[in-house]
Scaffold this motif. Structure first.
Motif, mmCIF file in Angstrom:
data_model
loop_
_atom_site.group_PDB
_atom_site.id
_atom_site.type_symbol
_atom_site.label_atom_id
_atom_site.label_comp_id
_atom_site.label_asym_id
_atom_site.label_seq_id
_atom_site.Cartn_x
_atom_site.Cartn_y
_atom_site.Cartn_z
ATOM 1 N N GLY A 471 -70.935 48.353 64.664
ATOM 2 C CA GLY A 471 -69.851 47.429 64.952
ATOM 3 C C GLY A 471 -68.605 47.839 64.207
ATOM 4 O O GLY A 471 -68.621 48.756 63.376
ATOM 5 N N ILE A 472 -67.503 47.142 64.488
ATOM 6 C CA ILE A 472 -66.232 47.429 63.831
ATOM 7 C C ILE A 472 -65.751 46.178 63.109
ATOM 8 O O ILE A 472 -65.613 45.112 63.721
ATOM 9 C CB ILE A 472 -65.172 47.898 64.841
ATOM 10 N N ALA A 473 -65.522 46.306 61.819
ATOM 11 C CA ALA A 473 -65.019 45.202 60.999
ATOM 12 C C ALA A 473 -63.576 45.480 60.590
ATOM 13 O O ALA A 473 -63.143 46.631 60.525
ATOM 14 C CB ALA A 473 -65.885 45.017 59.756
ATOM 15 N N LEU A 474 -62.847 44.415 60.314
ATOM 16 C CA LEU A 474 -61.441 44.516 59.911
ATOM 17 C C LEU A 474 -61.264 44.031 58.487
ATOM 18 O O LEU A 474 -61.601 42.883 58.151
ATOM 19 C CB LEU A 474 -60.555 43.681 60.842
ATOM 20 N N ARG A 475 -60.702 44.880 57.652
ATOM 21 C CA ARG A 475 -60.247 44.479 56.310
ATOM 22 C C ARG A 475 -58.730 44.347 56.377
ATOM 23 O O ARG A 475 -58.025 45.291 56.767
ATOM 24 C CB ARG A 475 -60.637 45.548 55.281
ATOM 25 N N TRP A 476 -58.212 43.184 56.000
ATOM 26 C CA TRP A 476 -56.777 42.900 56.148
ATOM 27 C C TRP A 476 -56.361 41.938 55.040
ATOM 28 O O TRP A 476 -57.026 40.937 54.780
ATOM 29 C CB TRP A 476 -56.528 42.290 57.531
ATOM 30 N N THR A 477 -55.266 42.244 54.402
ATOM 31 C CA THR A 477 -54.818 41.426 53.272
ATOM 32 C C THR A 477 -54.563 39.974 53.666
ATOM 33 O O THR A 477 -54.716 39.070 52.846
ATOM 34 C CB THR A 477 -53.543 42.013 52.648
ATOM 35 N N LEU A 527 -39.609 45.887 47.530
ATOM 36 C CA LEU A 527 -40.772 45.894 48.413
ATOM 37 C C LEU A 527 -41.829 44.977 47.824
ATOM 38 O O LEU A 527 -42.454 45.323 46.822
ATOM 39 C CB LEU A 527 -41.340 47.308 48.556
ATOM 40 N N PRO A 528 -42.041 43.804 48.406
ATOM 41 C CA PRO A 528 -43.124 42.945 47.937
ATOM 42 C C PRO A 528 -44.378 43.195 48.774
ATOM 43 O O PRO A 528 -44.387 44.021 49.683
ATOM 44 C CB PRO A 528 -42.560 41.558 48.205
ATOM 45 N N GLY A 529 -45.410 42.454 48.490
ATOM 46 C CA GLY A 529 -46.583 42.494 49.336
ATOM 47 C C GLY A 529 -47.859 42.774 48.577
ATOM 48 O O GLY A 529 -47.859 43.377 47.501
ATOM 49 N N LYS A 530 -48.944 42.342 49.171
ATOM 50 C CA LYS A 530 -50.270 42.623 48.657
ATOM 51 C C LYS A 530 -50.720 43.917 49.326
ATOM 52 O O LYS A 530 -51.161 43.922 50.474
ATOM 53 C CB LYS A 530 -51.203 41.460 48.994
ATOM 54 N N ILE A 531 -50.598 45.027 48.604
ATOM 55 C CA ILE A 531 -50.803 46.348 49.190
ATOM 56 C C ILE A 531 -52.018 46.995 48.528
ATOM 57 O O ILE A 531 -52.047 47.187 47.310
ATOM 58 C CB ILE A 531 -49.554 47.221 49.001
ATOM 59 N N PRO A 532 -53.042 47.344 49.321
ATOM 60 C CA PRO A 532 -54.290 47.827 48.727
ATOM 61 C C PRO A 532 -54.194 49.255 48.198
ATOM 62 O O PRO A 532 -53.382 50.059 48.655
ATOM 63 C CB PRO A 532 -55.280 47.757 49.897
ATOM 64 N N TYR A 556 -55.258 46.362 44.210
ATOM 65 C CA TYR A 556 -53.939 46.191 44.817
ATOM 66 C C TYR A 556 -52.877 46.725 43.860
ATOM 67 O O TYR A 556 -53.043 46.654 42.640
ATOM 68 C CB TYR A 556 -53.664 44.717 45.138
ATOM 69 N N ILE A 557 -51.805 47.258 44.411
ATOM 70 C CA ILE A 557 -50.721 47.766 43.579
ATOM 71 C C ILE A 557 -50.082 46.602 42.830
ATOM 72 O O ILE A 557 -49.745 45.572 43.431
ATOM 73 C CB ILE A 557 -49.665 48.491 44.432
ATOM 74 N N ASP A 558 -49.923 46.769 41.548
ATOM 75 C CA ASP A 558 -49.283 45.731 40.737
ATOM 76 C C ASP A 558 -47.834 45.551 41.195
ATOM 77 O O ASP A 558 -47.138 46.519 41.517
ATOM 78 C CB ASP A 558 -49.312 46.135 39.266
ATOM 79 N N GLN A 559 -47.381 44.301 41.239
ATOM 80 C CA GLN A 559 -46.025 44.008 41.718
ATOM 81 C C GLN A 559 -44.962 44.758 40.920
ATOM 82 O O GLN A 559 -43.932 45.166 41.459
ATOM 83 C CB GLN A 559 -45.764 42.508 41.661
ATOM 84 N N ASP A 560 -45.182 44.968 39.634
ATOM 85 C CA ASP A 560 -44.208 45.674 38.803
ATOM 86 C C ASP A 560 -44.144 47.167 39.129
ATOM 87 O O ASP A 560 -43.222 47.852 38.689
ATOM 88 C CB ASP A 560 -44.548 45.504 37.324
ATOM 89 N N GLU A 561 -45.127 47.663 39.862
ATOM 90 C CA GLU A 561 -45.166 49.080 40.201
ATOM 91 C C GLU A 561 -44.694 49.369 41.625
ATOM 92 O O GLU A 561 -44.708 50.513 42.062
ATOM 93 C CB GLU A 561 -46.599 49.603 40.005
ATOM 94 N N LEU A 562 -44.263 48.329 42.329
ATOM 95 C CA LEU A 562 -43.755 48.525 43.686
ATOM 96 C C LEU A 562 -42.291 48.965 43.638
ATOM 97 O O LEU A 562 -41.535 48.566 42.748
ATOM 98 C CB LEU A 562 -43.894 47.231 44.489
ATOM 99 N N PRO A 563 -41.861 49.783 44.609
ATOM 100 C CA PRO A 563 -40.490 50.311 44.586
ATOM 101 C C PRO A 563 -39.428 49.218 44.723
ATOM 102 O O PRO A 563 -39.590 48.258 45.467
ATOM 103 C CB PRO A 563 -40.461 51.238 45.810
ATOM 104 N N TYR A 564 -38.333 49.410 44.007
ATOM 105 C CA TYR A 564 -37.158 48.565 44.173
ATOM 106 C C TYR A 564 -35.929 49.360 43.753
ATOM 107 O O TYR A 564 -36.030 50.431 43.145
ATOM 108 C CB TYR A 564 -37.277 47.266 43.369
#
Length: 917
Positions: A471-477, A527-532, A556-564
């Motif tokens: 089967g096919i499962a979906l992983r999604w934030t 760039l915000p978001g819950k990014i795996p 998940y990437i820590d918010q302080d490590e996301l590009p801005y």
């Protein structure tokens, strides 16, 4: 809510044409309902029904639950500005006013997000409901409301729901909208009360349509049935970092990036930066069939804001005061979403009479009907815009199934299962069982064909023995509770960059590019978001083996490590779905599937050219940039096309259209019509007969309307248009990835991609120029069939037309209702991957399938001189003066005045309603 299937309702309307069209439709409605209900009673009932649902916009109304009076001031376009003395009153009034204008739209949306469309529209929607129940958006929304959202956000959601329900109180269906009256012919449906969860669920639907690279993940896996690694790499070229600038060019990502760069670009920070896919599940026969079936299911789903996750783009940019006429920033935004009637956006202002702890908001902009707050816009201090970041927040997993469980790390783990009951209008309820693995719900359970195929799956040697199947499962934030609703209110209140960044950290899904400007001349991007993050060897580019513990997300990437980026020295920031940051300078893989930067680099070049010339950018300059129709692929191809020797005088005549053409795709341009047909035929000839047929998207032809008609199209016209595609071929959609594919192959003139067989009297091709010649021949005769032999009558706008179709009954209702509710066509300029992105899908024709759903330019030097426009109008009522009263101006590239201050709003007010406690 299936894809649109209706056709033309007339020619491009002018002002008088709109009035005549509205009168004609109203007369038809009167006549039809007269036949249904008796000549006298039916005609009277139809007119009263139409008028009964129109909102009261003047005088006063009593609204139980308010703590004080609320003023609702509407301008000539029916756009409301709401004034209150407490937060709860403000959002209660917002709910009431939005329900006045758009409740039917709101009701349909909440039934979609909860998988309950069958309750409104019967058994035709059961399959869609099954899939949507499997995703479980409303269940996650309920968890957010119960567990993760702040107390103040819950209070605002409750107040909003109270306002919606105050509007519904005591109303019959016919008092709410014409659509309910029409549904009443066959269905006794009655709207239920609005809940806070109904509002939250809409963010899940938006996240689904903006979900990133899931389609590319499926496509790449399907390609392995026919193509080798090199061919697939040809079709997914590397992002052109050296040619198209990334969003963040000199920003910071905390200490982790410095360490990454000091180590020469290697990192163990939780993800592969190089894009290795060595550990992924290869697409063998079983997975091929599973994914092909899944793709068919996805294509049939109703859309929330996009075209089923495909072709989603947007533009936004901000310029600092050093380069503007006002000396303060200018900020532009135009999100590209599927065309809908009414528009997905609702324009509104929310104003506290005095800012205090009791009443904290003075904000205006665009929101969604059904959701409190403002999503994009400005307050008294800052402005912001959004574009889809495209970061990879979804992964598909091939799961090995066995009895009541699935294989994981060498053991059989039991499914998490729940039973769902789908109520069906006029039918028998249907029960389904939703099964979930540790990677998410089994999407493959929603198709009996997929289950059968899975049981017979023959997978590669890396997979376990077949057993009961796959089967096919979906992983999604977005399938985990989040805080995006908190983020909306926090951004609405933000007073500076620090506030805005803090608010952005709450915006977990969908991950968006956020641009910023303030009245103190600061600009920024975050760039915000819950990014795996993923383990080494897994980059999310193709489905992964669910039985392998190493394939799971590592965090998940820590918010302080996301590009801005904040106040870059270049003085401006551009986001248009291009790469956020150079992968060689950042330790995490955000995605393997950025947009390729055709639009973003064009915007950058336009801004930089103005700066280099020493000019200052005005609000109107920003508007003109939004309307730029220049075709980047034409600039590359036309010089080559003009060098090809054409013997046929008719084809040569068409070729001459390209001589001296400035590559601008104006609606009246014959050259643009011919070039885009050549481009479509190049894609078809070079790639269509070489791609796996499983990539073919059946639903795309449903967007296409006949070119030469002035009334509702019949089925044969639609079939003829769809039938232009070969039944056994997949067709490229023609977006900017295909620009890059063709660009990368241009110098390899003898590549196998340039070969195509003879077809009838049309010659075969063995190299690039021979294929280009064949495409020019095919395009000439395609347009002859569509537009006539006389090229003097050709124009891009005759091919490239926008039809606005009312959701549900405008796409699947009886023909007379489609005619009554739908509008168009409009002949549009612009095109695919153009700044003025009136997108079309080369796989299905030239009709417009996504558009700049709104446009805005915010002037931080004088907020009252900001400009905006919506695709349609404020109202969802078909005979309201504000149903599509902005569309002509939108199509012509005009913007409306956007009043903000008390004095400016008072000056523009045409209707004033007081809501009293």
């Amino acid at each position: 809510m299936p894809p649109n299937t209706t056709a033309s309702t007339g020619q491009q309307p002018g002002k008088s044409g709109r009035k005549k069209g509205r009168r004609a439709r109203l007369l038809l409605l009167v006549l039809v309902l007269a036949l249904v209900g008796g000549v006298t009673g039916g005609a009277y009932w139809s007119i009263s029904t139409v008028r009964a649902s129109f909102p009261q916009t003047k005088g006063s109304l009593t609204l139980a639950g308010l703590s004080g009076p609320v003023d609702v001031k509407r301008d000539d376009y029916g756009i409301p500005q709401v004034y209150a003395s407490s937060d709860e009153d403000l959002f209660m009034a917002q709910g009431y006013v939005q329900a006045q204008d758009r409740f039917y739209e709101m009701d349909v949306r909440r039934h979609m997000t909860s998988g309950r469309l069958s309750e409104m529209f019967g058994k035709s929607q059961v399959d869609n409901d099954e899939f949507l129940r499997t995703l479980g958006w409303d269940r996650i929304a309920q968890q957010e409301y119960d567990k993760t959202l702040s107390a103040s956000t819950k209070k605002y959601l409750q107040a909003y729901a109270k306002g919606v329900n105050a509007y519904l109180d005591g109303k019959d269906n016919k008092d709410i909208s014409l659509e309910y009256a029409a549904l009443g012919f066959t269905n006794d449906y009655k709207p239920q009360k609005w809940t806070p969860v109904d509002s939250i669920s809409w963010l899940k639907a938006m996240a689904w349509d903006l979900r990133g690279n899931m389609q590319d993940e499926i496509d790449r896996a399907l390609m392995t049935s026919r193509l080798g690694p090199k061919e697939i790499a040809d079709l997914y070229p590397q992002y052109p970092y050296g040619r198209n600038k990334t969003i963040v060019q000199a920003g910071r990502y905390d200490e982790v990036t410095k360490t990454f760069q000091q180590n020469g670009g290697t990192s163990s920070a939780g993800s592969s930066a190089g894009g290795s896919t060595s550990g992924t599940a290869s697409a063998s026969a079983g997975l091929q069939s599973q994914l092909s079936g899944l793709q068919n299911v996805l294509d049939d789903l109703p859309t929330a804001v996009g075209v089923n996750g495909n072709g989603i783009g947007s533009n936004s940019w901000v310029v600092r005061g050093k380069y503007t006429i006002t000396g303060k920033p200018l900020l532009a935004n135009d999100p590209h979403l599927s065309a809908s009637l009414p528009s997905v956006w609702y324009q509104m202002g929310l104003h506290c009479r005095a800012i205090s702890s009791k009443c904290q908001y003075d904000v205006t902009g665009y929101t969604f009907a059904g959701m409190p707050g403002v999503v994009i816009g400005h307050n008294q201090n800052i402005a912001w815009g959004m574009t889809n970041s495209g970061v990879d927040v979804t992964d598909l997993y091939l799961e090995k199934l066995s009895g009541d469980g699935y294989l994981y790390d060498g053991k059989t783990v039991p499914f998490t299962a729940r039973e769902e009951t789908i109520e069906v209008a006029g039918g028998t309820p249907k029960k389904i069982v939703v099964r979930e693995t540790n990677n998410g719900p089994l999407l493959s359970d929603r198709s009996s064909e997929l289950v059968k195929v899975g049981r017979k799956a023959a997978v590669d040697t890396a997979a376990p023995d077949r057993g009961d199947g796959y089967g096919i499962a979906l992983r999604w934030t977005a399938l985990s509770p989040g805080t995006s609703m908190d983020a909306v209110f926090a951004m609405d209140r933000a007073a500076n960059w620090s506030d805005f960044r803090a608010a952005a950290t709450l915006f977990d899904v969908p991950s968006q590019n956020l641009i910023y400007a303030d009245t103190k001349d600061n600009i920024g991007y975050t760039l915000p978001g819950k990014i795996p993050t993923r383990a080494q060897g897994y980059d999310g580019s193709v489905p992964a083996p669910g039985w392998d513990a190493k394939s799971r997300w590592t965090g998940y990437i820590d918010q302080d490590e996301l590009p801005y980026e904040y106040n870059p020295t270049r003085g401006y920031i551009v986001t248009a779905n291009q790469a956020v940051v150079d992968k060689a300078k950042y330790p995490y893989t955000l995605t393997t599937d950025w947009g390729y930067g055709a639009r973003s680099q064009r915007i950058t070049d336009l801004i930089q050219s103005k700066i280099d010339d020493g000019g200052k950018i005005s609000t109107d300059d920003m508007r003109q940039m939004q309307l730029d129709n220049s075709s980047e692929i034409a600039k590359l191809l036309v010089p080559k096309l003009l060098k090809i020797d054409i013997e046929d005088k008719d084809v040569r005549q068409a070729q001459e259209l390209l001589e001296g053409w400035d590559y601008t795709q104006d609606a009246d341009s014959a050259a643009a019509a011919y070039f885009n047909s050549v481009w479509r035929n190049i894609l078809k000839l070079a790639f269509g007969n070489k791609l796996p047929k499983e990539l073919r998207v059946e639903g795309q032809c449903l967007w296409v309307d006949p070119v030469n008609t002035t009334g509702p199209a019949d089925e044969t016209q639609k079939v003829r248009e769809c039938g232009e595609r070969e039944a056994d071929q997949a067709q490229p959609d023609g977006g900017d990835r295909w620009f890059e594919v063709v660009r990368s192959l241009m110098n390899d003139e003898d590549s196998d991609w340039w070969s195509t067989p003879r077809s009838g009297t049309r010659p075969a091709a063995a190299n690039r120029d021979e294929l280009f010649k064949r495409a020019m021949i095919d395009a000439r005769w395609e347009l002859t069939a569509k537009l006539g032999k006389d090229i003097d009558t050709w124009s891009w706008g005759r091919l490239h037309r926008l039809f606005l179709k009312n959701q549900t009954l405008g796409t699947e209702g009886p023909g007379f209702l489609q005619y009554i509710l739908n509008r168009g066509p409009w002949k549009l300029s612009g095109g695919e991957a153009t700044v003025n992105a009136s997108g079309w899908n080369a796989a299905g024709g030239y009709g417009v399938v996504w558009v700049p759903s709104m446009r805005m330019v915010v002037n931080l030097g004088d907020l009252d001189k900001s400009k905006w426009i919506n695709l349609t109008g404020a109202s969802g009522h078909a005979y309201s003066a504000h149903y599509t009263d902005q569309t002509d101006k939108w199509a012509d590239g005009e913007l409306l005045d956007w009043s903000f201050s008390d004095d400016a709003v008072d000056e523009s007010t045409s209707d004033h309603l007081v809501l009293k406690p």
